[in-house]
Scaffold this motif. Structure first.
Motif, PDB file in Angstrom:
ATOM      1  N   THR A  27      56.678  38.519  28.866  1.00 25.87           N
ATOM      2  CA  THR A  27      55.959  38.148  27.642  1.00 25.87           C
ATOM      3  C   THR A  27      54.571  38.760  27.686  1.00 25.87           C
ATOM      4  O   THR A  27      54.142  39.300  28.703  1.00 25.87           O
ATOM      5  N   GLU A  28      53.864  38.665  26.601  1.00 28.03           N
ATOM      6  CA  GLU A  28      52.486  39.148  26.553  1.00 28.03           C
ATOM      7  C   GLU A  28      51.495  38.064  26.951  1.00 28.03           C
ATOM      8  O   GLU A  28      50.294  38.313  27.014  1.00 28.03           O
ATOM      9  N   LYS A  29      51.983  36.868  27.227  1.00 30.57           N
ATOM     10  CA  LYS A  29      51.118  35.770  27.657  1.00 30.57           C
ATOM     11  C   LYS A  29      50.577  36.055  29.048  1.00 30.57           C
ATOM     12  O   LYS A  29      51.292  36.552  29.913  1.00 30.57           O
ATOM     13  N   LEU A  30      49.300  35.735  29.292  1.00 36.31           N
ATOM     14  CA  LEU A  30      48.665  36.009  30.575  1.00 36.31           C
ATOM     15  C   LEU A  30      48.303  34.723  31.301  1.00 36.31           C
ATOM     16  O   LEU A  30      48.157  33.662  30.679  1.00 36.31           O
ATOM     17  N   ALA A  31      48.169  34.824  32.609  1.00 39.60           N
ATOM     18  CA  ALA A  31      47.681  33.685  33.394  1.00 39.60           C
ATOM     19  C   ALA A  31      46.280  33.305  32.928  1.00 39.60           C
ATOM     20  O   ALA A  31      45.507  34.144  32.441  1.00 39.60           O
ATOM     21  N   LYS A  32      45.936  32.047  33.107  1.00 32.95           N
ATOM     22  CA  LYS A  32      44.655  31.538  32.627  1.00 32.95           C
ATOM     23  C   LYS A  32      43.667  31.310  33.774  1.00 32.95           C
ATOM     24  O   LYS A  32      44.060  31.111  34.912  1.00 32.95           O
ATOM     25  N   ASN A  33      42.406  31.331  33.418  1.00 30.46           N
ATOM     26  CA  ASN A  33      41.325  31.020  34.358  1.00 30.46           C
ATOM     27  C   ASN A  33      41.389  31.920  35.584  1.00 30.46           C
ATOM     28  O   ASN A  33      41.535  31.463  36.714  1.00 30.46           O
ATOM     29  N   VAL A  34      41.287  33.226  35.330  1.00 30.01           N
ATOM     30  CA  VAL A  34      41.415  34.220  36.387  1.00 30.01           C
ATOM     31  C   VAL A  34      40.040  34.773  36.760  1.00 30.01           C
ATOM     32  O   VAL A  34      39.271  35.189  35.883  1.00 30.01           O
ATOM     33  N   TYR A  35      39.738  34.781  38.065  1.00 25.60           N
ATOM     34  CA  TYR A  35      38.532  35.429  38.588  1.00 25.60           C
ATOM     35  C   TYR A  35      39.004  36.525  39.526  1.00 25.60           C
ATOM     36  O   TYR A  35      39.415  36.258  40.657  1.00 25.60           O
ATOM     37  N   PHE A  36      38.974  37.759  39.046  1.00 25.39           N
ATOM     38  CA  PHE A  36      39.507  38.903  39.781  1.00 25.39           C
ATOM     39  C   PHE A  36      38.395  39.953  39.838  1.00 25.39           C
ATOM     40  O   PHE A  36      38.136  40.657  38.867  1.00 25.39           O
ATOM     41  N   LYS A  37      37.732  40.008  41.000  1.00 30.85           N
ATOM     42  CA  LYS A  37      36.517  40.822  41.052  1.00 30.85           C
ATOM     43  C   LYS A  37      36.219  41.265  42.487  1.00 30.85           C
ATOM     44  O   LYS A  37      36.485  40.538  43.441  1.00 30.85           O
ATOM     45  N   ASN A  38      35.691  42.489  42.601  1.00 31.28           N
ATOM     46  CA  ASN A  38      35.103  42.958  43.852  1.00 31.28           C
ATOM     47  C   ASN A  38      36.113  43.076  44.984  1.00 31.28           C
ATOM     48  O   ASN A  38      35.950  42.528  46.066  1.00 31.28           O
ATOM     49  N   ASN A  39      37.177  43.835  44.713  1.00 33.71           N
ATOM     50  CA  ASN A  39      38.145  44.174  45.743  1.00 33.71           C
ATOM     51  C   ASN A  39      38.070  45.668  46.024  1.00 33.71           C
ATOM     52  O   ASN A  39      37.734  46.470  45.152  1.00 33.71           O
ATOM     53  N   LEU A  40      38.393  46.044  47.265  1.00 37.00           N
ATOM     54  CA  LEU A  40      38.371  47.439  47.673  1.00 37.00           C
ATOM     55  C   LEU A  40      39.790  48.003  47.626  1.00 37.00           C
ATOM     56  O   LEU A  40      40.703  47.463  48.250  1.00 37.00           O
ATOM     57  N   ILE A 100      46.281  41.574  34.453  1.00 38.20           N
ATOM     58  CA  ILE A 100      44.932  41.199  34.858  1.00 38.20           C
ATOM     59  C   ILE A 100      44.368  42.340  35.700  1.00 38.20           C
ATOM     60  O   ILE A 100      45.101  42.997  36.435  1.00 38.20           O
ATOM     61  N   VAL A 101      43.076  42.592  35.566  1.00 39.66           N
ATOM     62  CA  VAL A 101      42.460  43.713  36.269  1.00 39.66           C
ATOM     63  C   VAL A 101      41.178  43.265  36.955  1.00 39.66           C
ATOM     64  O   VAL A 101      40.510  42.316  36.519  1.00 39.66           O
ATOM     65  N   ASP A 102      40.851  43.952  38.017  1.00 39.45           N
ATOM     66  CA  ASP A 102      39.592  43.721  38.732  1.00 39.45           C
ATOM     67  C   ASP A 102      38.438  44.158  37.829  1.00 39.45           C
ATOM     68  O   ASP A 102      38.406  45.295  37.351  1.00 39.45           O
ATOM     69  N   THR A 103      37.488  43.258  37.606  1.00 39.88           N
ATOM     70  CA  THR A 103      36.364  43.579  36.717  1.00 39.88           C
ATOM     71  C   THR A 103      35.287  44.406  37.404  1.00 39.88           C
ATOM     72  O   THR A 103      34.391  44.920  36.744  1.00 39.88           O
ATOM     73  N   ASN A 104      35.379  44.526  38.734  1.00 42.89           N
ATOM     74  CA  ASN A 104      34.417  45.358  39.455  1.00 42.89           C
ATOM     75  C   ASN A 104      35.097  45.958  40.686  1.00 42.89           C
ATOM     76  O   ASN A 104      34.769  45.629  41.828  1.00 42.89           O
ATOM     77  N   PRO A 105      36.074  46.851  40.467  1.00 36.66           N
ATOM     78  CA  PRO A 105      36.813  47.412  41.610  1.00 36.66           C
ATOM     79  C   PRO A 105      35.970  48.430  42.358  1.00 36.66           C
ATOM     80  O   PRO A 105      35.143  49.129  41.782  1.00 36.66           O
ATOM     81  N   ILE A 106      36.190  48.510  43.669  1.00 35.73           N
ATOM     82  CA  ILE A 106      35.564  49.523  44.509  1.00 35.73           C
ATOM     83  C   ILE A 106      36.678  50.416  45.053  1.00 35.73           C
ATOM     84  O   ILE A 106      37.686  49.916  45.555  1.00 35.73           O
ATOM     85  N   ILE A 107      36.494  51.720  44.965  1.00 36.11           N
ATOM     86  CA  ILE A 107      37.503  52.662  45.437  1.00 36.11           C
ATOM     87  C   ILE A 107      36.969  53.369  46.675  1.00 36.11           C
ATOM     88  O   ILE A 107      35.833  53.860  46.689  1.00 36.11           O
ATOM     89  N   GLY A 108      37.777  53.424  47.740  1.00 37.60           N
ATOM     90  CA  GLY A 108      37.340  54.119  48.937  1.00 37.60           C
ATOM     91  C   GLY A 108      38.255  53.853  50.109  1.00 37.60           C
ATOM     92  O   GLY A 108      39.131  52.982  50.063  1.00 37.60           O
ATOM     93  N   ASN A 109      38.050  54.581  51.180  1.00 35.53           N
ATOM     94  CA  ASN A 109      38.876  54.478  52.386  1.00 35.53           C
ATOM     95  C   ASN A 109      38.088  53.756  53.479  1.00 35.53           C
ATOM     96  O   ASN A 109      37.090  54.270  53.975  1.00 35.53           O
ATOM     97  N   PRO A 110      38.517  52.570  53.892  1.00 36.55           N
ATOM     98  CA  PRO A 110      37.807  51.843  54.943  1.00 36.55           C
ATOM     99  C   PRO A 110      37.974  52.470  56.325  1.00 36.55           C
ATOM    100  O   PRO A 110      37.250  52.126  57.248  1.00 36.55           O
ATOM    101  N   GLU A 111      38.961  53.374  56.459  1.00 33.93           N
ATOM    102  CA  GLU A 111      39.188  54.110  57.696  1.00 33.93           C
ATOM    103  C   GLU A 111      39.560  53.196  58.869  1.00 33.93           C
ATOM    104  O   GLU A 111      38.754  52.875  59.733  1.00 33.93           O
ATOM    105  N   PHE A 112      40.824  52.789  58.867  1.00 38.25           N
ATOM    106  CA  PHE A 112      41.341  51.975  59.966  1.00 38.25           C
ATOM    107  C   PHE A 112      41.654  52.853  61.175  1.00 38.25           C
ATOM    108  O   PHE A 112      41.983  54.028  61.044  1.00 38.25           O
ATOM    109  N   GLY A 157      30.859  41.944  50.298  1.00 34.45           N
ATOM    110  CA  GLY A 157      31.585  40.843  49.685  1.00 34.45           C
ATOM    111  C   GLY A 157      30.695  40.008  48.785  1.00 34.45           C
ATOM    112  O   GLY A 157      29.474  40.033  48.887  1.00 34.45           O
ATOM    113  N   ILE A 158      31.331  39.272  47.887  1.00 39.13           N
ATOM    114  CA  ILE A 158      30.598  38.351  47.019  1.00 39.13           C
ATOM    115  C   ILE A 158      30.866  36.920  47.462  1.00 39.13           C
ATOM    116  O   ILE A 158      31.862  36.624  48.134  1.00 39.13           O
TER     117      ILE A 158
END
Length: 546
Positions: free
Chosen positions: A444-457, A470-482, A505-506
């Motif tokens: 369906t086009e219905k979305l989950a409610k009360n979502v806080y999705f922010k600041n993930n790498l 749902i999308v990250d409102t402040n995504p960070i792109i990069g390689n942490p180099e494990f 982190g926040i």
């Protein structure tokens, strides 16, 4: 001060009197005789059947000869020690020149190896248990075969039972060669007769309280290694720590309708094993159902197998306040995070996931997709989707190699989702899938409610599927180099790219309208390796070092 001195003296005298009147009973299957007194090695009993007739009192000990094999079942019914002087069952060296090997109870054909029914203040240690099927002509009326069964049947309080350093292996109800039908693994928990490791069962209105299962080794049981089955959460204050669980046909550890459980430092590997046709062939490393206040930390969940579920550890429906932290989850077919419906205030935080969720629906009989993150509203086949409510997913490190397309499912009935400070290092990319329980989710086009999705790498932009809604409102792109990708060791996921990760982190706060929070603080003081978190946290489960 004089009152305290007198009180302490009184308790010391009482303890001494209890020890003075306590009795040691000896059992040797070769040198003993059931007509003897059992009060010394020279007067040892011969069989467990004779030992079952002992009228134990507090402080008594039942001493089995190390390295010897005993047949049948040890039964403790309506026995009660005290907190300071429990009844003790253990193995001892018979001769000083001997090498200590725990005594073996072979209960083949019997329902249980050790039965503890309506008892309190019991300590069991240093015993091996095995039961590989049944003898022709033996009783086949029992519904299961258990290494240790702890059971409340008389509605009286059972409390303070310790199971420590027990070895349980090869527990099967059926004889070798028995094959189960293809549909059996599709049932919720199996419908046939199985062998189990340690079971705690309470179907009464009273409690089983303060149970410890410590430093045990359980392998090759046809269903679950450690299983707790309560009613209205009447099994409580349980600790399951430092156990090794391997090659179980079902889950490694499972608990239903329990409260206040601590699960720590266990190794659970190859749950859902299908290497014997008598095994069920499906199972998560651990899962909870209908339970409250369970802390699951510092465990290792590896190689769970099965066509459904079979995550490292998952939260089935009707739970609240279940927290998984500081665990390593790796190569589990079903996935990493699975939170089903009608669950409240549950969390996955500061865990490491490696190649979880590699299962593909329709391949090798799989009826569910594997998933790295699954929030499902499923709460039973005949109920509408609901929740989960207030799910917290933060500071996890998730790695999948290029052979795995990481799948994500978030039911639109979910209400309250926090996803922050995680590392999504998904070389094979990610895609959205529908939840696929017995009644699959509908698109369906219905979305989950009360979502806080922010600041993930994210390793790249393909590490989160746009179609999930749902999308990250402040995504960070990069390689942490494990250091060593694909490893089972936490230290191999220390990010070398400190500038990208450190202190980025926040602060994690309660979701709006969440007035409960988690069973522990939202802010942890250390990472998965025990490193202090000073100031702002970093991305993922490990604080990078300079």
């Amino acid at each position: 001060m004089s009152f305290n001195y007198k009180l302490i003296s009184f308790f010391l005298i009482l303890l001494f009197q209890n020890l003075l009147f306590a009795t040691d009973y000896f059992v040797h299957p070769i040198l003993g005789k059931d007509t003897s007194t059992g009060l010394s090695k020279q007067q040892a009993f011969k069989t467990l059947k004779r030992a079952n007739k002992i009228n134990f009192i507090d402080g008594d000990r039942l001493l089995l000869a190390s390295s010897q094999t005993y047949n049948n079942t040890l039964k403790l019914v309506n026995k009660r020690g005290t907190l300071n002087t429990p009844i003790i069952i253990t193995s001892i060296l018979w001769e000083l020149k001997d090498t200590f090997v725990p005594a073996i109870i072979n209960f083949k054909g019997e329902p249980n190896g050790i039965l503890i029914e309506d008892c309190s203040f019991i300590n069991i240690s240093n015993i091996q248990l095995t039961a590989n099927g049944y003898y022709e002509g033996s009783d086949k009326e029992s519904k299961m075969r258990c290494g240790i069964l702890i059971k409340n049947s008389s509605s009286t309080l059972m409390e303070h039972i310790m199971i420590k350093q027990i070895i349980i292996n090869d527990i099967y109800y059926e004889n070798y060669g028995c094959k189960r039908g293809k549909e059996e693994v599709k049932t919720a928990n199996g419908t046939q007769k199985y062998g189990w490791g340690i079971r705690i069962m309470n179907n009464t209105n009273s409690l089983i309280d303060h149970i410890k299962i410590i430093n045990c080794s359980i392998s090759n049981v046809s269903h679950t290694a450690i299983k707790l089955t309560g009613k209205y959460k009447n099994i409580c204050n349980v600790e399951i720590s430092e156990n090794s669980v391997k090659n179980t046909g079902g889950p490694g550890i499972q608990m239903s309708s329990v409260k206040s459980v601590y699960v720590s430092k266990n190794l659970v590997t190859h749950s859902g094993s299908a290497n014997d046709t008598r095994k069920w062939g499906r199972g998560s490393g651990l899962w909870t159902w209908g339970s409250s206040n369970v802390l699951i930390e510092k465990n290792k969940f590896f190689y769970a197998n099965g066509p459904g579920d079979s995550a490292g550890a998952h939260i089935d429906y009707n739970c609240d306040n279940i927290v998984l932290q500081y665990n390593i989850s790796a190569y589990n077919a079903g996935g990493f995070c699975e939170i089903l419906g009608n669950n409240y205030n549950c969390a996955y935080r500061y865990n490491i996931s490696v190649n979880d969720g590699h299962r593909i629906k329709g391949v090798n009989g799989a009826f569910q997709e594997g998933k790295i993150l699954w929030l499902s509203g499923y709460q039973g086949q005949n109920k509408a989707r609901k929740g989960p409510v207030n799910s917290y997913f933060y500071n996890n490190t998730i790695y999948s190699d290029s052979t795995v397309v990481s799948k994500i499912a978030i039911d639109n009935s979910s209400h309250g989702i926090l996803i922050a400070n995680n590392i999504f290092y998904l070389e094979g990319g990610a895609k959205a899938v529908l939840g696929d329980q017995y009644k699959p989710d509908k698109s369906t086009e219905k979305l989950a409610k009360n979502v806080y999705f922010k600041n993930n790498l994210f390793l790249n932009k393909n590490n989160w599927p746009k179609e999930i809604g749902i999308v990250d409102t402040n995504p960070i792109i990069g390689n942490p180099e494990f250091t060593n990708k694909g490893s089972l060791k936490a230290k191999d996921y220390i990010p070398k790219n400190s500038n990208l990760v450190k202190n980025k982190g926040i602060l994690i706060n309660l979701l709006p309208n969440d007035y409960v929070g988690l069973i522990e603080s939202l802010q942890l003081e250390t990472d998965i390796l025990g490193n202090p978190i000073n100031g702002k946290s970093s991305f993922g489960a490990i604080e990078p070092t300079n």
